[in-house]
Design a protein around this motif. Structure first.
Motif, PDB file in Angstrom:
ATOM      1  N   ILE A  81       0.882  -1.167   0.000  1.00  0.00           N
ATOM      2  CA  ILE A  81       0.000   0.000   0.000  1.00  0.00           C
ATOM      3  C   ILE A  81       0.917   1.214   0.000  1.00  0.00           C
ATOM      4  CG2 ILE A  81      -1.759   1.280   1.266  1.00  0.00           C
ATOM      5  CD1 ILE A  81      -2.629  -1.378   2.548  1.00  0.00           C
ATOM      6  N   CYS A  82       0.897   1.983  -1.083  1.00  0.00           N
ATOM      7  CA  CYS A  82       1.885   3.050  -1.278  1.00  0.00           C
ATOM      8  C   CYS A  82       1.491   4.345  -0.587  1.00  0.00           C
ATOM      9  CB  CYS A  82       2.105   3.282  -2.767  1.00  0.00           C
ATOM     10  SG  CYS A  82       2.722   1.844  -3.645  1.00  0.00           S
ATOM     11  N   THR A  83       1.165   4.232   0.674  1.00  0.00           N
ATOM     12  CA  THR A  83       0.823   5.368   1.517  1.00  0.00           C
ATOM     13  C   THR A  83       0.791   4.879   2.954  1.00  0.00           C
ATOM     14  OG1 THR A  83      -0.897   7.022   2.030  1.00  0.00           O
ATOM     15  CG2 THR A  83      -1.637   4.918   1.200  1.00  0.00           C
ATOM     16  N   ASN A  84       1.031   5.767   3.893  1.00  0.00           N
ATOM     17  CA  ASN A  84       0.994   5.389   5.311  1.00  0.00           C
ATOM     18  C   ASN A  84      -0.432   5.331   5.852  1.00  0.00           C
ATOM     19  OD1 ASN A  84       3.969   5.515   6.713  1.00  0.00           O
ATOM     20  ND2 ASN A  84       3.860   6.887   4.964  1.00  0.00           N
ATOM     21  N   THR A  85      -1.232   6.355   5.554  1.00  0.00           N
ATOM     22  CA  THR A  85      -2.559   6.467   6.164  1.00  0.00           C
ATOM     23  C   THR A  85      -3.435   5.261   5.893  1.00  0.00           C
ATOM     24  OG1 THR A  85      -2.532   8.897   6.097  1.00  0.00           O
ATOM     25  CG2 THR A  85      -4.686   7.831   6.186  1.00  0.00           C
ATOM     26  N   MET A  86      -3.394   4.737   4.667  1.00  0.00           N
ATOM     27  CA  MET A  86      -4.298   3.640   4.322  1.00  0.00           C
ATOM     28  C   MET A  86      -3.841   2.296   4.878  1.00  0.00           C
ATOM     29  SD  MET A  86      -6.632   5.397   3.064  1.00  0.00           S
ATOM     30  CE  MET A  86      -7.828   4.322   2.291  1.00  0.00           C
ATOM     31  N   HIS A  87      -2.756   2.306   5.663  1.00  0.00           N
ATOM     32  CA  HIS A  87      -2.427   1.115   6.447  1.00  0.00           C
ATOM     33  C   HIS A  87      -3.372   0.982   7.636  1.00  0.00           C
ATOM     34  CE1 HIS A  87       1.192   0.818   4.009  1.00  0.00           C
ATOM     35  NE2 HIS A  87       1.381  -0.381   4.528  1.00  0.00           N
ATOM     36  N   LYS A  88      -4.246   1.945   7.800  1.00  0.00           N
ATOM     37  CA  LYS A  88      -5.290   1.854   8.821  1.00  0.00           C
ATOM     38  C   LYS A  88      -6.098   0.566   8.658  1.00  0.00           C
ATOM     39  CE  LYS A  88      -9.353   4.513  10.418  1.00  0.00           C
ATOM     40  NZ  LYS A  88      -8.961   4.771  11.831  1.00  0.00           N
ATOM     41  N   MET A  89      -6.264   0.135   7.397  1.00  0.00           N
ATOM     42  CA  MET A  89      -7.034  -1.085   7.147  1.00  0.00           C
ATOM     43  C   MET A  89      -6.150  -2.235   6.658  1.00  0.00           C
ATOM     44  SD  MET A  89      -7.328   1.433   4.706  1.00  0.00           S
ATOM     45  CE  MET A  89      -8.887   2.200   5.067  1.00  0.00           C
ATOM     46  N   MET A 129      -1.194  10.749  12.343  1.00  0.00           N
ATOM     47  CA  MET A 129      -0.638  11.291  13.574  1.00  0.00           C
ATOM     48  C   MET A 129      -1.592  11.161  14.747  1.00  0.00           C
ATOM     49  SD  MET A 129       1.412  14.734  12.302  1.00  0.00           S
ATOM     50  CE  MET A 129       0.030  15.455  11.403  1.00  0.00           C
ATOM     51  N   ASP A 130      -2.890  11.279  14.485  1.00  0.00           N
ATOM     52  CA  ASP A 130      -3.899  11.327  15.541  1.00  0.00           C
ATOM     53  C   ASP A 130      -4.412   9.958  15.956  1.00  0.00           C
ATOM     54  OD1 ASP A 130      -4.498  13.570  16.885  1.00  0.00           O
ATOM     55  OD2 ASP A 130      -6.278  14.116  15.732  1.00  0.00           O
ATOM     56  N   ASN A 131      -4.523   9.035  14.987  1.00  0.00           N
ATOM     57  CA  ASN A 131      -5.115   7.727  15.259  1.00  0.00           C
ATOM     58  C   ASN A 131      -4.093   6.768  15.857  1.00  0.00           C
ATOM     59  OD1 ASN A 131      -8.085   7.327  13.913  1.00  0.00           O
ATOM     60  ND2 ASN A 131      -6.923   8.930  12.905  1.00  0.00           N
ATOM     61  N   ASN A 132      -4.598   5.734  16.516  1.00  0.00           N
ATOM     62  CA  ASN A 132      -3.709   4.802  17.217  1.00  0.00           C
ATOM     63  C   ASN A 132      -3.169   3.678  16.340  1.00  0.00           C
ATOM     64  OD1 ASN A 132      -3.826   6.075  19.733  1.00  0.00           O
ATOM     65  ND2 ASN A 132      -5.741   5.048  20.264  1.00  0.00           N
ATOM     66  N   PHE A 133      -3.802   3.419  15.174  1.00  0.00           N
ATOM     67  CA  PHE A 133      -3.423   2.253  14.373  1.00  0.00           C
ATOM     68  C   PHE A 133      -1.941   2.244  14.029  1.00  0.00           C
ATOM     69  CE2 PHE A 133      -3.981   5.377  11.016  1.00  0.00           C
ATOM     70  CZ  PHE A 133      -3.066   5.013  10.042  1.00  0.00           C
ATOM     71  N   TYR A 134      -1.367   3.401  13.823  1.00  0.00           N
ATOM     72  CA  TYR A 134       0.027   3.527  13.393  1.00  0.00           C
ATOM     73  C   TYR A 134       0.971   3.482  14.592  1.00  0.00           C
ATOM     74  CZ  TYR A 134       3.615   5.296  10.109  1.00  0.00           C
ATOM     75  OH  TYR A 134       4.717   5.447   9.284  1.00  0.00           O
TER      76      TYR A 134
END
Length: 248
Positions: A81-89, A129-134
């Protein structure tokens, strides 16, 4: 050589960096006119941005799963997944695959440990930055503490990503603002800083600061090549994330 599947267009500015880095790494390893075997599923980023803004993460997850399954069916042997944010899922995506999803946190954590650090700052979208998944994955799986900027600095970082970097704009004043945020993270105890949005390395380079930076785009792409080539070049190299990414 294994085929690398790329979920991109998130934004295409950073996806093009993935393609460049992956092919440069293959050429460096094999020489001549060798290049990577890869497949790309590219989103219209505006559609994803609207889902993020509205909090429709379930719909975004469905789209990411569809993209990943499409790549696997097309012949991808591992997927990024070529982005950090979408590692949320990322967990939901991996559960729908029979090939490994290379997690950007795990590859970056490996580099941070190799540098001997255990407390780092984080720059990224406000969702990252705000969410805990990362941050929780760094803490719980890798014992690395992650410090986010304060709310005002998060707004600065997020705004530059979407209104400038994702639109191909590199503004010198924004670089200075980012460097100020990095300095404040240092003051809060960060030993290094994760460039936790794949567009940020377009603006900030290691020679811009004395703080150790971890370029998630480069680390993620480089590790993908190592995994894609590990059988062909008969290397016995220990890739720290190998056991992690093949767990399902």
């Amino acid at each position: 050589m294994k085929t690398i599947g790329l979920i991109g267009g998130l934004s295409w500015e950073s996806t093009s960096e993935y393609y460049r880095i992956i092919n440069e790494q293959v050429r460096s390893e094999l020489g001549g006119v060798h290049s990577a075997k890869c497949l790309l599923y590219s989103f219209d980023f505006e559609e994803i941005v609207q889902l993020q803004k509205s909090g429709a993460w379930d719909l975004a997850t469905d789209k990411m799963i569809h993209a990943a399954v499409t790549l696997e069916r097309a012949g991808a042997d591992l997927i990024l997944i070529c982005t950090n944010t979408m590692h949320k899922m990322a967990g939901e995506v991996q559960s729908n695959l029979s090939v490994p999803l290379l997690h950007i946190v795990d590859t970056t954590a490996s580099e941070i440990k190799e540098a001997g650090l255990d407390c780092v700052g984080l720059l990224g979208t406000k969702y990252t930055m705000d969410n805990n998944f990362y941050k929780e994955r760094f803490q719980l799986k890798h014992n690395i503490q992650v410090i986010s900027p304060d709310e005002e600095d998060q707004e600065i970082v997020h705004d530059v990503i979407f209104n400038e970097l994702c639109q191909g704009k590199m503004i010198p004043n924004s670089k200075e603002r980012y460097l100020d945020v990095i300095e404040r993270l240092r003051e809060k105890g960060a030993q290094g800083v994760i460039l936790g949005c794949t567009e940020i390395p377009l603006l900030i380079k290691q020679n811009d600061t004395g703080m150790k930076l971890f370029d998630t785009t480069f680390i993620h792409a480089k590790t993908a090549v190592e995994l894609a080539m590990v059988e062909d070049n008969n290397k016995q190299k220990d890739i720290p994330v190998m056991k992690e990414i093949i767990k399902r």
